[in-house]
Design an enzyme around this catalytic site. Sequence first.
Site: not given
Lengths: 327, 333
Positions: A60, A129
């Site tokens: 990322e 998450h």
Amino acid sequence: MREITYRLALNEALAEELERDPNVFLMGEEVAQYNGAYKVSQGLLDRFGPQRIIDTPISENGFAGMGVGAAMVGLRPIIEFMTFSFSLVAFDQVVNNAPNMLTMSGGQFNIPITFRGPNGPAHQLGATHSHATECLYANFPGLKICTPATPRDAKGLLKTAVRDDNPVLVLESELLYSSKGPVEPIEQELLIPLGQAELKREGRDVTIICYAQTVPLALAAAEALEEEEISAEVLDLRSIKPLDLPAILTSVAKTHRVVVVEQDRPYCGIGAEICFRIQNDIFDELDAPIARVSQEDVPMPYNERLEQAVLPSAEKLIAAVKKICYA
Amino acid sequence: MSSPEQRDEVEMLSLMLLIRRFEERASQQYQAQKIGGFCHLYIGQEAVVVGAIAAIRPEDYLITAYRDHAHALARGTSADACMAELFGKVTGCSRGLGGSMHYFDKARHMYGGHAIVGAHVPLGVGMAFASKYRGEDRVTLCFFGDGAINQGSFHEALNLAALYKLPIIFICENNLFAMGTSVERSTSLQQIVHRAEGYDIPGHVVDGMNFRDVRDQLTEIVNSIRANPHPAFVEIRTYRYRGHSMSDPASYRTKDQLEKYRMDDPITRLRAQLTREGKLTNEQFDAMDKGAKETALASVKFAEESEEPPLEDLYAYTYVSEATVPTAAGAQA
């Protein structure tokens, strides 16, 4: 008007902007061959080819940084995070490189980049998450943030974000991807400005300020309250930054009561900022203290019953409304 | 490679002198408290960026870390604009808003000036991606120090560049110390160039005290990349004479080590090469050095006399103009 899913609305927005501007490209994990982890980019690889729909490794920080670099030299990257919980790995690129570049360079380098993907708790994904990142990113000048709640807003806001010359975060919602709603015909260009809230329901007695995943529950609460003869106005912020303060103040001046229902946590959350703005600007218009409904201030538990206890809900919202309406 | 013009080498020597004299002035002005924040000097490393510049075209991309004064000067940013930036003046290369660590010059393809160690390496990869995307034969030079090679962003960037076969040269300016921590105390591999092997990127070792070695090796690499886009990794072994920043007395290294490198000074070395070959006289060198000193001194005067950025500009560079953003009226279909 035709009804399409939030997912397809985003897909149309991507396709239309890719078609319109050759400098636009889409990059992220699983966006190409897999057709998107949540199928938002379905079919785009076939249509636009591997030069413009680019699969990345799980890096990322690396690919978010590539987007910033490509934007410095004139491309208009759309960077997909599989979820904004993963954007935290790229935090430095999103908050330090993208929004600071214009100032640091004395105005020479703007960064026309779109960071997009699902944000906020989904369903039993656990603490790592389930982050609602809007309050984190809202603290950084130079970023714009929008939080579409309907297919129409998803399409119109994403298209606007891609055309904006600043870094824009489009915070989507996994829980909304399959929801359906009316959207203009595909032949009709749909652009919705950033920083413009929308009244999703008119009312007289109380204003419910909401965004993203809290919009459907605000509408459900408003409907239930109607049966108890409380008329709730539902104001969807649509953008967190810039914030449509005039729309907030107009509604509050009409109803004199406010509940902010947010999908992030209470401490330094979006609602705290909105409460400050309202009391600072129109304190005399308030007939009751402003109420907030948010997540509980704990890491998200996996257990379903506990997760539901952490999240804002229509029931919690109804209780908050009744409390400030003294009903 | 073809032998470069003699004039070019003399010009490059002159540029190295300008960088050194500018930095000496900056050091003096910092001590006089005319310059705020951090100030990291490049003295000793001049042959690295000047050798690299000699190998590329003006339109090639260049991005670097926070020890960036020399990179801007090498790209042609004026000493005036560089010194004014240190003074925080509106005439600075970043309008006084960036400071020592954030020099930018878009017109001369100087893309910063980045102060989070390693964080700009993915940016360099993105710039190289853009050249390939548009089918241009530009090369990106991405400079960083030996301290950057242990950051995750560095590793992600190398993998991405190799995966997409991007036209970028990763240039590690190995001056042996990441602030006060030596390479041997920070890095599992002692031969930094071996890091490139893990990403299947060709690696090269260059003597950073020798302008000609830097220029010649980089020219070969640049030519190879233009013919067929791919990344390359270059470890350029160099040395900074000063501390990490102005506040660092550099007590972590020995006088002997510093003296050893000073004896191998890149300016003295190129001067000797050119003199020996009859391409430079002592008088010419003295005139160039005098000119460099005068330019550096004049830049201080320019910076002192320049205006501060106006207070009204406080919000001017947070967002670019709304002009290109669709208006509310235009958007309501």
